[in-house]
Design an enzyme around this catalytic site. Sequence first.
Site, PDB file in Angstrom:
ATOM      1  N   HIS A 103      11.565   0.940 -12.454  1.00 33.35           N
ATOM      2  CA  HIS A 103      12.268   1.588 -11.585  1.00 33.35           C
ATOM      3  C   HIS A 103      12.323   0.950 -10.245  1.00 33.35           C
ATOM      4  CE1 HIS A 103       7.922   2.204 -10.752  1.00 33.35           C
ATOM      5  NE2 HIS A 103       8.177   2.628  -9.548  1.00 33.35           N
ATOM      6  N   HIS A 105      13.013   2.211  -5.831  1.00 32.33           N
ATOM      7  CA  HIS A 105      13.022   3.249  -4.834  1.00 32.33           C
ATOM      8  C   HIS A 105      14.002   2.871  -3.542  1.00 32.33           C
ATOM      9  CE1 HIS A 105       9.089   4.695  -6.511  1.00 32.33           C
ATOM     10  NE2 HIS A 105       8.792   3.309  -6.343  1.00 32.33           N
ATOM     11  N   HIS A 327      -8.818  10.196  18.560  1.00 31.53           N
ATOM     12  CA  HIS A 327      -9.379  10.850  17.915  1.00 31.53           C
ATOM     13  C   HIS A 327     -10.501   9.795  17.481  1.00 31.53           C
ATOM     14  CE1 HIS A 327      -6.487   7.868  15.836  1.00 31.53           C
ATOM     15  NE2 HIS A 327      -7.380   7.798  15.045  1.00 31.53           N
ATOM     16  N   GLU A 341      -6.904   3.724   6.672  1.00 36.52           N
ATOM     17  CA  GLU A 341      -5.811   4.067   7.694  1.00 36.52           C
ATOM     18  C   GLU A 341      -4.396   3.473   7.733  1.00 36.52           C
ATOM     19  OE1 GLU A 341      -7.496   2.618  11.627  1.00 36.52           O
ATOM     20  OE2 GLU A 341      -9.349   4.053  11.440  1.00 36.52           O
TER      21      GLU A 341
END
Length: 387
Positions: A103, A105, A327, A341
């Site tokens: 496949h 994308h 944060h 992250e």
Amino acid sequence: MTNSDHTRLKNVNVPQPIRKDGAGGPDLGPRNVMLDRQNPNMLVPPATDSGLLPNLKMSFSNTHMQLNQGGWSREITVRDLPVATTLAGVNMSLIPGGVRELHWHQQSEWAYMIWGTARITSVDQDGRNFIADVGPGDLWFFPKGLPHSIQGLGEGCEFLLVFDDGTFSDLNTLSISDWFAHTPPEVLSRNFGVSENAFAHLPKDQVYIYPDQVPGSIESQAVQSPYGTVPLTFTHRLLAQEPLVTPGGSVRIVDSRNFPISATVAAALVEIKPGAMREMHWHPNADEWQYYLTGQGRMTVFGGNGTARTFDYRAGDVGYVPVAMGHYIENTGNDTLWFLEIFRSDRFEDISLNQWMALTPTQLVQSNLNASPELLHSLRKIKWPVV
């Protein structure tokens, strides 16, 4: 509910929305106690939380599980976490021999192997091919439009896929079986130069994930391209990378500087030991999409103008921080907290609050915060991502 029911509930050892300063009151139900236990800082927010920030947490456990004969998948996109506009994530597992079919994308694909082993294949726009086996802690990256496949080896595998578009869905990709099923047989015949009978047993729809035999060695499956192999490797061994170690844990950063093909996704693998925290910081160049691998933690996000909100995370959860919002993440458990992250960027960038203050004239910092000599003397000019 009767008075006796209220009395019984009061005596049950369940968390209540009451802060130590006396704010709040009992919640006698109906309620989801198990969910409240997993989210203590949602039930009893710190007194410093204030204002309106959007939801910054979603768990893969709360998403639809797509089950196929060769494995399963589930995804978190803007439909599940509306604030996460820059990246989408897919959690996928393949049985031994299970195949995520050939496949491609419209988005780039970045991946982290959680456990097990898999074989990946690809071909680029110049006909150069690629085949590799990947294991725990390994990454791969396929630029948008390049066809590829994934197959489980050995005991099977589980991995995280991240795509550089929050609206992405893995159930809406471009698959070889789907294209064949929607192309007239006479067109396939002319394209491949064979009779229409050669396509008599094609799948009627997209197969997506299907079972197969575990393949032999890479050497036994090698296909030599007249154009050679891809010039930039599509894989990176993140756990083999030397970490930046601090007293509270470690960080491994990967972006286009040490994984050149990964031009649209940067990441960091963060380890936080019990009692430690990912220091107060922000990212100036991109939103942060997080995936929690082990342990449990608490993140508070500061959005400016008196807004701050705290969330609790466990393994399998996804967190999100909009660009430049301050944060920090604390390990709230007894085990090491590991999380990723991830950023839609070619570079990992962060700004440390501690380092910023240390590299600013001392008198200015003191007058701005009425800072104590103890605080001023403790500031570090060298960044410690985990403290």
